[in-house]
Write a protein that holds these residues in place. Sequence first.
Motif, PDB file in Angstrom:
ATOM      1  N   PRO A 327      11.409   7.369  10.055  1.00  0.00           N
ATOM      2  CA  PRO A 327      11.421   8.423   9.025  1.00  0.00           C
ATOM      3  C   PRO A 327      10.702   7.948   7.769  1.00  0.00           C
ATOM      4  N   GLU A 328      10.152   8.888   7.025  1.00  0.00           N
ATOM      5  CA  GLU A 328       9.442   8.536   5.799  1.00  0.00           C
ATOM      6  C   GLU A 328      10.375   7.820   4.837  1.00  0.00           C
ATOM      7  N   GLY A 329       9.819   6.803   4.153  1.00  0.00           N
ATOM      8  CA  GLY A 329      10.630   6.073   3.184  1.00  0.00           C
ATOM      9  C   GLY A 329      10.237   4.624   3.095  1.00  0.00           C
ATOM     10  N   GLY A 330      10.992   3.895   2.284  1.00  0.00           N
ATOM     11  CA  GLY A 330      10.651   2.506   2.035  1.00  0.00           C
ATOM     12  C   GLY A 330      10.740   1.626   3.259  1.00  0.00           C
ATOM     13  N   ALA A 331      11.732   1.885   4.135  1.00  0.00           N
ATOM     14  CA  ALA A 331      11.896   1.046   5.334  1.00  0.00           C
ATOM     15  C   ALA A 331      10.671   1.146   6.234  1.00  0.00           C
ATOM     16  N   LYS A 332      10.148   2.363   6.395  1.00  0.00           N
ATOM     17  CA  LYS A 332       8.960   2.561   7.217  1.00  0.00           C
ATOM     18  C   LYS A 332       7.760   1.823   6.627  1.00  0.00           C
ATOM     19  N   ALA A 333       7.560   1.938   5.318  1.00  0.00           N
ATOM     20  CA  ALA A 333       6.430   1.289   4.663  1.00  0.00           C
ATOM     21  C   ALA A 333       6.494  -0.225   4.830  1.00  0.00           C
ATOM     22  N   TRP A 334       7.679  -0.804   4.622  1.00  0.00           N
ATOM     23  CA  TRP A 334       7.825  -2.253   4.729  1.00  0.00           C
ATOM     24  C   TRP A 334       7.670  -2.738   6.167  1.00  0.00           C
ATOM     25  N   LEU A 335       8.155  -1.956   7.117  1.00  0.00           N
ATOM     26  CA  LEU A 335       8.015  -2.355   8.518  1.00  0.00           C
ATOM     27  C   LEU A 335       6.537  -2.365   8.932  1.00  0.00           C
ATOM     28  N   ILE A 336       5.806  -1.342   8.521  1.00  0.00           N
ATOM     29  CA  ILE A 336       4.370  -1.307   8.819  1.00  0.00           C
ATOM     30  C   ILE A 336       3.668  -2.489   8.161  1.00  0.00           C
ATOM     31  N   LEU A 337       4.028  -2.803   6.908  1.00  0.00           N
ATOM     32  CA  LEU A 337       3.432  -3.950   6.222  1.00  0.00           C
ATOM     33  C   LEU A 337       3.671  -5.244   7.003  1.00  0.00           C
ATOM     34  N   VAL A 338       4.909  -5.461   7.457  1.00  0.00           N
ATOM     35  CA  VAL A 338       5.233  -6.689   8.203  1.00  0.00           C
ATOM     36  C   VAL A 338       4.377  -6.798   9.463  1.00  0.00           C
ATOM     37  N   PHE A 339       4.265  -5.709  10.219  1.00  0.00           N
ATOM     38  CA  PHE A 339       3.502  -5.762  11.467  1.00  0.00           C
ATOM     39  C   PHE A 339       1.999  -5.904  11.205  1.00  0.00           C
ATOM     40  N   VAL A 340       1.497  -5.277  10.139  1.00  0.00           N
ATOM     41  CA  VAL A 340       0.083  -5.430   9.797  1.00  0.00           C
ATOM     42  C   VAL A 340      -0.206  -6.878   9.387  1.00  0.00           C
ATOM     43  N   VAL A 341       0.672  -7.474   8.585  1.00  0.00           N
ATOM     44  CA  VAL A 341       0.493  -8.862   8.157  1.00  0.00           C
ATOM     45  C   VAL A 341       0.531  -9.807   9.360  1.00  0.00           C
TER      46      VAL A 341
END
Length: 441
Positions: A327-341
């Motif tokens: 779902p949209e929100g901070g958890a989604k943004a941070w999870l995508i950041l972790v996997f991209v990194v």
Amino acid sequence: MTFGGLLFGYDTGVINGALDPLTADLGLTALTEGIVVSILIFGAAFGAMIGGALSDRHGRRHNILLLALVFTIGTLGCVLSPSWQVLALFRFILGLAVGGASATVPVYLAEIAPAERRGSIVTRNEVMIVTGQFAAFVINAIIFNLWGEVDGIWRLMLLVAVLPAIGLFIGMLRLPESPRWLVSQGRDEEALAVLSQVRTAERAQAEMAEVHRLAEEERVAKTAGRVDLGVRWVRVLILIGAGLGFCQQFTGINSVMYYGTQLLGDAGFSGDSAIIANTLNGAFSVIGITVGLLVINKLSRRTMLLGGFALTTTFHLLVGLSALLMPEGGAKAWLILVFVVLFVFSMQATIGPLVWLILSEMFPLKIRSLAIGISIFVLWMANALVALGFPPVVAAMGISNTFFAFAAFGVLAIVFIATCVPETKDRSLEELEDDFRARYS
């Protein structure tokens, strides 16, 4: 001297954080964004070819001095651009310098360095490239967070690249010409004088023999031509090299290095947070290539390459699933950041340095210049296509489907490597040539 690699990295990475204010200022669409970003890479593809030829004709030092001037002119032209069309023109000019540096700086470093330090000095240039990208991300984040409301702030971000360009020019004025190039021009006395500046007198004399041998290898390596392309095993080997370059770029690594800030913004970060979070991509890029260089000679090339693509493909899938299901929100943004990194780290620790190393090891001497030239040209063009296509593809398909597409390319790359790419570690060029003659003659 490594300012050449630093400039390469900074100029390819600076657009990342500058793109949002630039888009607002010049009214870019998804397509014109792709053009402005990718045209530098198209320029680099041609700059690599032109730079190599000018380097052979006029000398490595002369060419690097010229490139420093082109870097300066291209940067100032970008900073002063009144429209995206003018910006694209000067980005292309800047790309010529980036490509010329990629073809000239490693050669100069290899030819001027002592034999026992050659590997570490040349690979240091690769580290400086990712360091330049990291520096661009950090400087962009600082500038944007301090003066983000100032109109045209992207111009200041681009202007910073003038400083290392000036440093490269001043530094090269103090350095000698490549002794190997001088020998290739029949200027043995000057070559010996250069070696005497950077070696003991006894070693300078002894090294002249090796310089003559390397110059002869260079001469032999440039004898390949159209006749060689008519030989089946030669064509297959060149196609494998080109395929490696294509696979490396279609991991999508440069979609992150060029558009990471926008990607994180689409994932849910605010503008200020996205540009700061993007610095993690730069940091883990540097960490990744450092780890890669430490372990690269401890594993077989194919094992490390297949493992690298397995990791990057896994993280592509995880980014896509996070974007699709969370779902949209901070958890989604941070999870995508972790996997991209983690994707960036895996890519730079394995596929990034390995493809360049395998290309340097797999081609017989006679076709090496021709084959590496074709392979690197394909690599640059694939890089440019990813840079051109990423914004409109994300706009049309979304983050999830875009990364699923990268994952599909990753699966194809694994099949290609498993079935076609030879093991080059601890194998002589003669052994590799015999294998390919036997298989494809």
